[in-house]
Scaffold this motif. Sequence first.
Motif, mmCIF file in Angstrom:
data_model
loop_
_atom_site.group_PDB
_atom_site.id
_atom_site.type_symbol
_atom_site.label_atom_id
_atom_site.label_comp_id
_atom_site.label_asym_id
_atom_site.label_seq_id
_atom_site.Cartn_x
_atom_site.Cartn_y
_atom_site.Cartn_z
ATOM 1 N N UNK A 292 0.808 -1.210 0.000
ATOM 2 C CA UNK A 292 0.000 0.000 0.000
ATOM 3 C C UNK A 292 0.848 1.270 0.000
ATOM 4 N N UNK A 293 2.158 1.147 0.231
ATOM 5 C CA UNK A 293 3.009 2.328 0.361
ATOM 6 C C UNK A 293 2.948 3.249 -0.857
ATOM 7 N N UNK A 294 3.023 2.747 -2.109
ATOM 8 C CA UNK A 294 2.921 3.678 -3.246
ATOM 9 C C UNK A 294 1.605 4.454 -3.269
ATOM 10 N N UNK A 295 0.490 3.792 -2.924
ATOM 11 C CA UNK A 295 -0.794 4.495 -2.905
ATOM 12 C C UNK A 295 -0.831 5.563 -1.821
ATOM 13 N N UNK A 296 -0.321 5.225 -0.629
ATOM 14 C CA UNK A 296 -0.325 6.185 0.470
ATOM 15 C C UNK A 296 0.574 7.364 0.129
ATOM 16 N N UNK A 297 1.752 7.087 -0.440
ATOM 17 C CA UNK A 297 2.669 8.168 -0.821
ATOM 18 C C UNK A 297 2.020 9.089 -1.858
ATOM 19 N N UNK A 298 1.316 8.492 -2.802
ATOM 20 C CA UNK A 298 0.640 9.301 -3.818
ATOM 21 C C UNK A 298 -0.483 10.127 -3.196
ATOM 22 N N UNK A 299 -1.251 9.529 -2.283
ATOM 23 C CA UNK A 299 -2.346 10.260 -1.646
ATOM 24 C C UNK A 299 -1.824 11.438 -0.829
ATOM 25 N N UNK A 300 -0.638 11.298 -0.227
ATOM 26 C CA UNK A 300 -0.073 12.362 0.608
ATOM 27 C C UNK A 300 0.889 13.253 -0.164
ATOM 28 N N UNK A 301 1.004 13.053 -1.473
ATOM 29 C CA UNK A 301 1.968 13.841 -2.253
ATOM 30 C C UNK A 301 1.659 15.334 -2.190
ATOM 31 N N UNK A 302 0.372 15.697 -2.145
ATOM 32 C CA UNK A 302 0.029 17.112 -2.026
ATOM 33 C C UNK A 302 0.484 17.700 -0.703
ATOM 34 N N UNK A 303 0.332 16.934 0.386
ATOM 35 C CA UNK A 303 0.739 17.405 1.701
ATOM 36 C C UNK A 303 2.250 17.544 1.770
ATOM 37 N N UNK A 304 2.970 16.481 1.398
ATOM 38 C CA UNK A 304 4.431 16.522 1.503
ATOM 39 C C UNK A 304 5.032 17.529 0.520
ATOM 40 N N UNK A 305 4.375 17.711 -0.638
ATOM 41 C CA UNK A 305 4.879 18.704 -1.590
ATOM 42 C C UNK A 305 4.774 20.115 -1.053
ATOM 43 N N UNK A 306 3.677 20.432 -0.365
ATOM 44 C CA UNK A 306 3.503 21.774 0.194
ATOM 45 C C UNK A 306 4.368 22.006 1.439
ATOM 46 N N UNK A 307 4.869 20.918 2.024
ATOM 47 C CA UNK A 307 5.724 21.046 3.203
ATOM 48 C C UNK A 307 7.212 21.045 2.858
ATOM 49 N N UNK A 308 7.527 21.012 1.588
ATOM 50 C CA UNK A 308 8.931 20.983 1.186
ATOM 51 C C UNK A 308 9.633 22.257 1.665
ATOM 52 N N UNK A 309 10.739 22.090 2.361
ATOM 53 C CA UNK A 309 11.505 23.218 2.882
ATOM 54 C C UNK A 309 11.028 23.730 4.222
ATOM 55 N N UNK A 310 9.951 23.203 4.747
ATOM 56 C CA UNK A 310 9.425 23.642 6.048
ATOM 57 C C UNK A 310 10.182 22.910 7.151
ATOM 58 N N UNK A 311 10.534 23.628 8.212
ATOM 59 C CA UNK A 311 11.260 23.044 9.332
ATOM 60 C C UNK A 311 10.295 22.682 10.461
ATOM 61 N N UNK A 312 10.867 22.032 11.482
ATOM 62 C CA UNK A 312 10.136 21.677 12.709
ATOM 63 C C UNK A 312 9.025 20.652 12.476
#
Length: 448
Positions: A292-312
Motif C-alpha cells: 500500500x506504500x505507493x498508494x499512500x505516498x501518492x495520496x499524501x503527495x500534495x501534503x508533503x509537496x507543500x511542506x517541502x523546505x518547512x522546518x520543525x
Amino acid sequence: MTLVTEKRTTRPAAPRPPHPLRAEVARGFAPWAGAAAFLTPAVLLAAEADRWQGGWAETRTELHAMQLVLVPLAAAAGCRQGGRERRRATEELWTTAVRGPLVRLLVAALPLALWVVAGYLLAATGALLATWPYARGDRPYPDLLPADAVVLLAAAVAGHVVGRLVAWRPAPPLLAAAGYVGLALCGRADAGAWRRLDPALPVSEGLVPVGWQPVALAVWAGGLAAAAVLAYALRGRRRWTVLLPLAAAAAAGGLLVRSGPGLWHANPSGSGQVCDTSTVPQICVNARYAGMLPQVTKALSGVTGRLEGVRNLPVRFEDRPGEPHDGEVQLPLLTPIGWSVVRGRLTDPEQYAWEAAAALQDRAKCGEPDARVRAADAAVSDYLAPNPAQGHFDELDAKGDAARRAELRERRTARARLASMGADERRTWLSAYFATVGDCHRNGVPAL
C-alpha cells in the motif's frame, strides 16, 4: 465312428457388490451436508467481502469465525444421520450385519463428517484465492485451518452418536441451537480461562497462535468425539479404551486452560514498518500492507509537496499499534479493512490526506484552543489538504449565530492570508507554526 464334441458355456462372473462406504459417500444425506457446509460460509463471506478481501490475517479471522455457525451445523447434520436407521425402521436388520458396532457406526458417520470438512475447506480455499489478487503484503495464515477441520469432523461424529441415542425428530435443530448458544457463551470475555476451550473463539488480526495451540485444540475436540464413539459402540471389557481419548482430551484441554495469554502472541510482521524516505515527513506503512506504500505516498503527495523546505516537522508518519514515538505522527489507520481500504485500494485518498494533515496539527493534549489558534489551524489544514466536507461546515456556520459567523469570517481571512503569501514567507510562517504544535503555550502560535 462319430465324434461328438461337447461345448461348455462359461457363466460370467457375478458383479462384485459395491463397498458400503462408497454408497454412503456418493448418495444420501452426506453430499447435501457437504453442500451446506460450503454454501453457508461462502454466502456469509461474500456478504462481508469488503471486511476481509485483501488482508491475509483478516481472511484467517473471518474463516475461523465461521466455526460459530459450522460447528452446530455439523453436529446437527451428524445427529440427523445418526437417527437414519430409526426413521427407516431398519435398526434390527442393521444389527445382523457381519461388521461390529464400531465399524458400522464409523461407516455411517465418517462419510458425512468428511463431506462437511470438504465443504468447509473448499470455501476456505475460495476465500484464500479471492484474497490473493488484492493482498498488498504479508502472507497467508493457514495455521488454524487444520484444527478447524478436525473440530468440524469431531462435531459431526459426536452429533451422530447423539442421533443414535436420542429418538426424537426435533433433536438435530435443537442440538444446533444449543451448540450455537454454548459456543457464543463460552467465547464471551467474562467466561474466564474456560473460553480458551471454545473452538470458535474470535481471533484478532494482530495475533498468531503458538505452534502447539491448534494441535492442542484438535486433540481436545477429537478426543471428546472419539470417547463418545467408543463409549457408544464398545461393550464389555473393551470399554476401558474410552479412557485413552478421554485422557488425551483432558490433557489438551488442561494445557489450553492453564496456558493463559501465552496461547497467542503479537504478529511479528505487524510491528514492522516499510518507509518511503524520499519525502518529509517520511511515510511509513505497516509491513503487513507494504504494497500500500505507493498508494499512500501518492495520496499524501500534495501534503508533503507543500511542506517541502518547512522546518520543525515530525520525522515520519508511522503506522503501527500504540502511541507514536518522539518525532513521529500517526498515519491514518489502514485497518480495519473495509473503511479506508477495500480490496487493496484506498477508498477516499482526499479524506485520507486530510486526516494525515490533521494529525500533524494534533493539539488534543492542550485542551480547546482559542479562536485565533483555531483560525490558524484551519488555514494550515485548508492549505495542506482541504477537508472534502469543509464547504458544508462553512454553510452551517454562515447560518449560525453571530459568534459562529464571526469565527467563519476569521477563518476565511486566515486562509486567504496564508494562500496569498509568497513561497519563502509561507515556509517561514509554517516553520514557526509547526514549532508550536507540541507546545501548549498558545501565545507562540504565529498570527495570520
